[in-house]
Design a protein around this motif. Structure first.
Motif, mmCIF file in Angstrom:
data_model
loop_
_atom_site.group_PDB
_atom_site.id
_atom_site.type_symbol
_atom_site.label_atom_id
_atom_site.label_comp_id
_atom_site.label_asym_id
_atom_site.label_seq_id
_atom_site.Cartn_x
_atom_site.Cartn_y
_atom_site.Cartn_z
ATOM 1 N N UNK A 602 72.443 32.487 75.135
ATOM 2 C CA UNK A 602 71.245 31.717 74.871
ATOM 3 C C UNK A 602 71.180 30.498 75.760
ATOM 4 N N UNK A 603 70.524 29.449 75.259
ATOM 5 C CA UNK A 603 70.336 28.240 76.056
ATOM 6 C C UNK A 603 71.669 27.616 76.452
ATOM 7 N N UNK A 604 72.614 27.587 75.515
ATOM 8 C CA UNK A 604 73.914 26.977 75.801
ATOM 9 C C UNK A 604 74.593 27.689 76.972
ATOM 10 N N UNK A 605 74.635 29.006 76.923
ATOM 11 C CA UNK A 605 75.284 29.772 77.986
ATOM 12 C C UNK A 605 74.545 29.615 79.318
ATOM 13 N N UNK A 606 73.215 29.580 79.252
ATOM 14 C CA UNK A 606 72.425 29.448 80.476
ATOM 15 C C UNK A 606 72.677 28.104 81.159
ATOM 16 N N UNK A 607 72.714 27.037 80.367
ATOM 17 C CA UNK A 607 72.926 25.701 80.931
ATOM 18 C C UNK A 607 74.315 25.604 81.552
ATOM 19 N N UNK A 608 75.319 26.054 80.832
ATOM 20 C CA UNK A 608 76.692 25.942 81.338
ATOM 21 C C UNK A 608 76.878 26.806 82.574
ATOM 22 N N UNK A 609 76.318 28.019 82.580
ATOM 23 C CA UNK A 609 76.439 28.878 83.765
ATOM 24 C C UNK A 609 75.783 28.221 84.971
ATOM 25 N N UNK A 610 74.640 27.596 84.752
ATOM 26 C CA UNK A 610 73.935 26.931 85.857
ATOM 27 C C UNK A 610 74.730 25.749 86.394
ATOM 28 N N UNK A 611 75.283 24.953 85.490
ATOM 29 C CA UNK A 611 76.073 23.798 85.918
ATOM 30 C C UNK A 611 77.283 24.247 86.733
ATOM 31 N N UNK A 612 77.967 25.272 86.249
ATOM 32 C CA UNK A 612 79.148 25.769 86.962
ATOM 33 C C UNK A 612 78.750 26.360 88.310
ATOM 34 N N UNK A 613 77.609 27.026 88.365
ATOM 35 C CA UNK A 613 77.130 27.613 89.620
ATOM 36 C C UNK A 613 76.879 26.531 90.662
ATOM 37 N N UNK A 614 76.216 25.461 90.258
ATOM 38 C CA UNK A 614 75.946 24.366 91.198
ATOM 39 C C UNK A 614 77.248 23.673 91.602
ATOM 40 N N UNK A 615 78.156 23.525 90.638
ATOM 41 C CA UNK A 615 79.415 22.831 90.911
ATOM 42 C C UNK A 615 80.330 23.624 91.835
ATOM 43 N N UNK A 616 80.056 24.912 92.023
ATOM 44 C CA UNK A 616 80.875 25.729 92.927
ATOM 45 C C UNK A 616 80.518 25.512 94.396
ATOM 46 N N UNK A 617 79.499 24.716 94.668
ATOM 47 C CA UNK A 617 79.112 24.451 96.055
ATOM 48 C C UNK A 617 80.182 23.600 96.732
ATOM 49 N N UNK A 618 80.351 23.745 98.050
ATOM 50 C CA UNK A 618 81.402 22.996 98.762
ATOM 51 C C UNK A 618 81.290 21.481 98.594
ATOM 52 N N UNK A 619 80.052 20.948 98.513
ATOM 53 C CA UNK A 619 79.892 19.497 98.387
ATOM 54 C C UNK A 619 80.332 18.991 97.022
ATOM 55 N N UNK A 620 80.249 19.845 96.032
ATOM 56 C CA UNK A 620 80.551 19.417 94.668
ATOM 57 C C UNK A 620 82.046 19.627 94.389
ATOM 58 N N UNK A 621 82.397 20.798 93.895
ATOM 59 C CA UNK A 621 83.782 21.112 93.540
ATOM 60 C C UNK A 621 84.448 19.932 92.833
ATOM 61 N N UNK A 622 83.686 19.355 91.922
ATOM 62 C CA UNK A 622 84.164 18.138 91.270
ATOM 63 C C UNK A 622 83.600 18.091 89.853
ATOM 64 N N UNK A 623 84.392 17.573 88.939
ATOM 65 C CA UNK A 623 83.925 17.286 87.584
ATOM 66 C C UNK A 623 83.884 15.777 87.443
#
Length: 714
Positions: A602-623
Motif C-alpha cells: 500500500x502507501x507505506x510500501x510505495x513510499x519506502x520503495x520510492x525513497x530507497x530507489x532515489x537513495x540508490x543513486x550515486x549522488x545519494x547513497x546516504x541516510x
C-alpha cells in the motif's frame, strides 16, 4: 649586582614553589593510595557517578557469575520517556573495576539519560564466581537483555547495547548466540580482529609471539591458585607508553598540582583497583582471541556445540574507533568484516548493517571517558539509534556536520548540535586502512600453532608441579607484591613514614606561593621534562622496532613454519569462516517471498520503495538524520491506526530494499499498482519530496530518479 639579585630572587621563588609542589604532590599520592586501600575493602567498588538499583544479581542465576544488571536512577530534573528505546552500558572487565561508562555526567550513561532514554548498567564484582566461564557470562548477559526488554514492553525498539573495549567482543558473542534479543550494538574501542594492524604500529599484537604463546597465561593462573590477576593486563597497557606511565602522568600533576588534584584522583579511583578473573576465563580469551584470532573465523563453539558465528547477528553494529588508539586500532576494530565477507554483495545478502566512525586522535581510554567524545559521537549515536536500526543492510560511515555551520539545510530536523549522515561505503574502504600481507598472516598463524604446542608441553610437564606448590596464601602474597599494587601502598596510610603528610600539606596550602610563569628556573624544569619525555619516547620507538623485527624474523623462518605444519600443501594460513547452508537457505527463501510481493502493498510500501530507489543513486547513497526527522514529523500527522511500530517499519524497509535488489526496473514499474487512489498518490508524492529534499535540493541522477517517481505516481 641588580641582575644577580634578581636571579637569586627568582631562584628562591622557584625553590619555594618546587618544595611546596613536592609536598602537595606527595599528599595527592598519599590520598590516592589511602582511597585505594579503602576501596579494596569494599564488597563492590565502582566509580559510577549515578545512583542505581540492582535488578538481577548474577550470583543468583542457574549458572552464577559475578555480573549484575542495574537500573540507573535518573538525577533530579531528568525526565525519562518509557516509550523510548532502553540502553544497556556494559563496562570492560579487562583488569579494572566497573563504572568507566558513567564516571561523570558527560559520559555514555549521561548522554543516554540526557536523551530521555531508560538506562541500565552491567557491572561486576572484583572476584569471579568459582567455575564461571566466558560462556556463562554471555548467557547471563542474554538474561539481562531479556529482562530489560520485559521491563519496557511499550518501548520503540529492542534494547541497545554499548560495549566498551573487552565488553564489545563479549556482547558480540552474546548477540551471535541470541540474535533475537538485542537491538543495535555500539562497540567502543572493541577489538575483534586480533592479528590485524600495520607494520611500524600496533606493537601489542606481537606480545603473544614474544612469550611463545599463551603458556605464560597458564603459569600466571596456576600461580594465582586458579585466578588471574588483572594487574598484569593493566601493566601491559601501561608498558605500551613508557613516557606517559613513568613520567608525563605524574609530572603533569606535580607541575599543576593546584588544579589537577581532583581530576587525577577521580581517574585513579578507577585505574587503581584491578580485578580478578578465573584462570579459565583469561585462558579462553588469550587462546581464542589474542593469539588464536578465532572469533572472526567462526571456530569458537559453545558447550552445546553451536558455532559462535558473528554473521548470525541481525542487529545493526556501530563501530567507534580511533587512529590514536594503540590498544584497538581501526584495523582490529573493523577487520572482522573482511574475515566474514568476501565482498559487499555478501554483506548485504547476509542482512548485516554496520556503521563506523574513525576519530582522528583520541586515545583508547578517551573513547570512554572524554567529555568531548561523549558530547559529540556518543550523544549523536544515541539520538540517531532509531535511524541506525532501520538502515538497509550494508556498510556506512557516520559523518558529523556542525549544525551551526554555514549553509546547513533544515537543521531543525536534526537533534543535538550536529547533523549526522550515514554515507555508504564498501569493503575496499576498510582494505585501504592497511593490513597484513600473506606472509604476515603466516607468521601470526605460526604463533598460534606454536602456542598450542607450548601450552600442551606446559600442561603436561610443568603445570602439575606449579599447582602442587601453590596455595591460596602464596597466591594472595604474589598479588599483594605485584609492583602495580606496591606503588599504591608505598604512598598510603600503610606507610607509617607518611602519617603527617596531610597536616604538612594543609600548612603548605595556607602559605602557597607559586612561581611566576616567566620564572627562568620553571622554564628549565619544563625543558628538562621535555628531554626526559623525548628520551623515553625514543626508547619506546627502539623497543617497538626491535619487538617487531624479532617477531617478523623469528616467525617468518621457513623451518619453524614447516615444523608447525604451515608449509604443507594442505595447510591453511588463515582459516576463513565457512559457508552456512542453513543461513543461505533462509536468505533464499526471503528473496523468493519478497519477489512474490513485488506488486503488493500500500502507501507505506510505495513510499519506502520510492525513497530507497532515489537513495540508490550515486549522488545519494546516504541516510540523513534530517530526512528521518521529516519522516517522524509526517508520522505524527497520521491517524493512530495508520502508524506502525519501529520494528514493523524496519521489516518493510528490509523487504522493499530486497525487492529493489532483485529487480529494480520491475519493482519501479509495479509501483503504481501499490496506490490506486489519486489522493493517496498525491499525498505520498508530497511526503517523498519533503523527505528527500530535507538535506538539500536533489541533483543529477537523484533528481532524475525523483522525476521518474513523480511520473509513476501521476
Amino acid at each position: 649586582m641588580a641582575e644577580t639579585s634578581n636571579i637569586a630572587t627568582q631562584a628562591f621563588e622557584y625553590w619555594t614553589d618546587a618544595w611546596q609542589r613536592s609536598i602537595l604532590f606527595m599528599d595527592v599520592l598519599y590520598r590516592r593510595g589511602t582511597e585505594r586501600n579503602a576501596r579494596e575493602r569494599e564488597t563492590a567498588p565502582h566509580v559510577l557517578n549515578f545512583e542505581f538499583e540492582t535488578i538481577i544479581d548474577g550470583r543468583t542465576l542457574e549458572r552464577p557469575v559475578n555480573y549484575s544488571l542495574m537500573r540507573i536512577i535518573p538525577p533530579d530534573g531528568v525526565e525519562i520517556d518509557e516509550t523510548k528505546r532502553p540502553f544497556i552500558v556494559v563496562d570492560p572487565r579487562a583488569g579494572h573495576g566497573p563504572g568507566i561508562g558513567g564516571m561523570k555526567q558527560d559520559s555514555e550513561i549521561g548522554v543516554v539519560l540526557k536523551a530521555g532514554n531508560p538506562c541500565y548498567f552491567i557491572g561486576f564484582l572484583p572476584a569471579p564466581v568459582p567455575g564461571q566461564t566466558i560462556e556463562d557470562v554471555c548467557h547471563a548477559e542474554a538474561q539481562f537483555i531479556e529482562q530489560v526488554a520485559y521491563l519496557h514492553p511499550h518501548a520503540e525498539g529492542k534494547p541497545a547495547l554499548i560495549g566498551n573495549c573487552q565488553a564489545g567482543w563479549q556482547i558480540m558473542m552474546t548477540a551471535a548466540l541470541h540474535p533475537e534479543l538485542a537491538g543495535p550494538l555500539v562497540l567502543a574501542g572493541a577489538p575483534l580482529s586480533y592479528w590485524a594492524g600495520v607494520r611500524g604500529k600496533n606493537p601489542l599484537r606481537y606480545l603473544g609471539g614474544l612469550a611463545g604463546g599463551t603458556w605464560m597465561t597458564s603459569l600466571a593462573g596456576d600461580l594465582g591458585n586458579g585466578k588471574f590477576d588483572g594487574a598484569h593486563l593493566v601493566s601491559n597497557f601501561e608498558n605500551m607508553n613508557p613516557s606517559n606511565t613513568y613520567w608525563k602522568k605524574g609530572y603533569h600533576v606535580y607541575a599543576n598540582v593546584d588544579t589537577e588534584e581532583k581530576r587525577f584522583l577521580e581517574f585513579e579511583r578507577w585505574w587503581g583497583n584491578p580485578v580478578l578473573l578465573n584462570a579459565e576465563e583469561i585462558q579462553f580469551i588469550t587462546d581464542n582471541l589474542f593469539v588464536g584470532n578465532r572469533l572472526s573465523n567462526g571456530t569458537i563453539h559453545d558447550s552445546d556445540g553451536r558455532r559462535i558465528d558473528l554473521r548470525n547477528i541481525r542487529s545493526p553494529i556501530v563501530v567507534f574507533c580511533s587512529w590514536g588508539d594503540d590498544i584497538t586500532p581501526p584495523q582490529q576494530a573493523l577487520g572482522w568484516l573482511l574475515d566474514l565477507y568476501e565482498d559487499d554483495a555478501a554483506l548485504v545478502a547476509g542482512g548485516q548493517t554496520v556503521v563506523y566512525t574513525l576519530h582522528e586522535s583520541i586515545g583508547h581510554l578517551g573513547i570512554f571517558v572524554s567529555a568531548s567524545v561523549a558530547n559529540k559521537e556518543h550523544e549523536e549515536f544515541t539520538r540517531s539509534m532509531d535511524l541506525i536500526d532501520v538502515l538497509p543492510p550494508g556498510l556506512y560511515e557516520a559523518v558529523f556536520i556542525d549544525k551551526a555551520g554555514e549553509g546547513v539545510h533544515s537543521p531543525e530536523f536534526a537533534d543535538g548540535n550536529y547533523v549526522v549522515r550515514f554515507e555508504r561505503r564498501d569493503l575496499n574502504e576498510l582494505r585501504a586502512l592497511g593490513g597484513n600481507d600473506d606472509e604476515d598472516e603466516r607468521r601470526f598463524a605460526t604463533v598460534a600453532r606454536l602456542s598450542e604446542i607450548n601450552q600442551g608441553l606446559y600442561r603436561t610437564f610443568v603445570s602439575p608441579l606449579v599447582r602442587a606448590m601453590t596455595t591460596e596464601q602464596s597466591a594472595e602474597w604474589m598479588r599483594n607484591m605485584h609492583p602495580y599494587r606496591m606503588r599504591y601502598e608505598m604512598f598510603s596510610d600503610m606507610n607509617p613514614f607518611l602519617k603527617g603528610i596531610s597536616v604538612l600539606a594543609d600548612q603548605v596550602r595556607e602559605q602557597r606561593k607559586p612561581a611566576s610563569p616567566d620564572n627562568p628556573f620553571l622554564k628549565m624544569q619544563e625543558a628538562a621534562s621535555d628531554r626526559i619525555v623525548a628520551a623515553l619516547d625514543q626508547y619506546q620507538l627502539f623497543r617497538d622496532q626491535a619487538v617487531e623485527q624479532f617477531f617478523l624474523s623469528t616467525y617468518g623462518q621457513p623451518l619453524l613454519q614447516t615444523l608447525v605444519g604451515l608449509r604443507a600443501d594442505s595447510a591453511n594460513i588463515r582459516r576463513r569462516i565457512g559457508r552456512d547452508i542453513a543461513r543461505e537457505s533462509v536468505v533464499a527463501a526471503r528473496r523468493t517471498e519478497a519477489a512474490k510481493r513485488l506488486a503488493s502493498g500500500g502507501e507505506r510500501e510505495a513510499v519506502i520503495r520510492s525513497i530507497l530507489y532515489i537513495a540508490r543513486s550515486p549522488e545519494m547513497r546516504v541516510a540523513d538524520e534530517r530526512a528521518f526527522g521529516v519522516l517522524r514529523e509526517l508520522r505524527t500527522h497520521l491517524p493512530a491506526k495508520e502508524r506502525v511500530s519501529l520494528a514493523r517499519f524496519k521489516e518493510v524497509v528490509q523487504e522493499q530494499n530486497m525487492i529493489l535488489q532483485l529487480d529494480e526496473e520491475r519493482a519501479m514499474t509495479a509501483l503504481p499498482k501499490l496506490l490506486t487512489e489519486v489522493d493517496d498518490r498525491q499525498r505520498a508524492l508530497e511526503g517523498i519530496r519533503q523527505i528527500m529534499t530535507a538535506s538539500g535540493e536533489l541533483s543529477g541522477e537523484a533528481a532524475r530518479r525523483m522525476s521518474r517517481v513523480a511520473e509513476l505516481f501521476e
